[in-house]
Enzyme design. Sequence first.
Site, short mmCIF file in Angstrom:
data_model
loop_
_atom_site.label_atom_id
_atom_site.label_comp_id
_atom_site.label_asym_id
_atom_site.label_seq_id
_atom_site.Cartn_x
_atom_site.Cartn_y
_atom_site.Cartn_z
CG ASP A 112 -1.82 1.20 1.30
OD1 ASP A 112 -2.03 1.84 0.24
OD2 ASP A 112 -2.34 1.49 2.39
CG ASP A 324 -3.55 4.94 -3.05
OD1 ASP A 324 -2.72 4.29 -2.41
OD2 ASP A 324 -4.75 5.01 -2.74
#
Length: 435
Positions: A112, A324
């Site tokens: 992440d 992201d």
Amino acid sequence: MLETTGNCMKLLMMVTAVIAALTIAAAKDGAVGGNVPARVLNLERVLPLNHKVELEKLIARDRARHAQILQNFAGGVVDFPVIGSSDQFLFGLYYTKVKLGSPPREYDVQIDTGSDILWVTCRSCNNCPQTSGLGVELNFYDTAISSTSSLISCSDPMCASTECSSETNQCAYTFRYGDGSGTTGYYVSDLLYFDTFVATSLIANSSAPIVFGCSTSQSGDLTQMDRAIDGIFGFGPQDLSVISQLSARGISPKVFSHCLKGEGNGGGILVLGEILNPSIVYSPLVPSQGHYNVYIQSIAVNGQTLPVDPAVFASSGDRGTIVDSGTTLAYLTAEAYEPFVNAITAAVSPSARLVISGRKPCYLVSSSISDMFPPVSLNFAGGASMDLRPSDYLVHMGFYEGAAMWCIGFQRDDAGVTILGDRSQGKREGLGGTE
């Protein structure tokens, strides 16, 4: 950097201490950091390739996440393989396997770029899933069985937490993610294992002590057995991220890249270290941001620049353009989304008929989209460009009135945020940067 390497997109987040730069290049044989060591991790999908997820659920999950979001170095490179797919109907999150402790135990952790901390589930967790529907065996970290484990006290320089317990003197944490899930626990220090490459030579079983989280409680989607995993591997730029810790110890540069293969069985690789290639074109990252923000200067459809003010992509307040890996789809701010759709529609009319399906613009086509739809370029500061094929920005949604229906795959964001998620990264080319 954008690197053409088969059907793989390399997201290179190079985070050095001096200058912020996002790199986008068209290249073919990228090399790993000269003669410095390289370290390797595998990345795999959170859900199996045959596990379907509705597009609307992906959008809802991404929206919740977005609300939350609102080289002078002598060292090594860490390298990990990846498994995954950019199929928009699959849950586009990837994970890697890490080994922690003495003796080492293996943990499956989701990567992440939108968070900073590595954490795994503690043996003492009382509400955490015990089994997973992903086909992986869950492992639980236990400080008592690792001879190299130590707790992080409140006075430790690595402890920036305000949740320290005066009774236990343990450095604690609480994280909340954009999808509504969360975890609490405490910090520990233990060995992280990785493979090291020096030139063409492999040095296996290297290790270094790092600080990471031991989760004692979880909430939201993290408690769901059908998608349970051992933890999350945050690759953000803050001090407690693994890339920052390894850099501070002189083990590897504060640089990472990941390649998310977008076709076939998917997959990819995760590299902690610098990728050297003479074709790299640098574009600055936005400095002093909590995420990897970039500068988009323009979008071109079929070689024609859209009439969009570059200011709509700028990072200001809750606005900006972010890369992201925790977001599945790609999102365009509303000021750019409408001109983008209008330009695509004009380019394919009258060969393709525009229809609206679930408020999404779609096209009924009777021939190959590669022959009918125009190329698209995202142009970044510094002269860097990301070229998209029709299959990169269109989604096949079945058939209607005897014709194939292809819909715009980018989603509209009315909050002023443009986000390049997994799907826009999982293609033939790579995107990366340094700070």
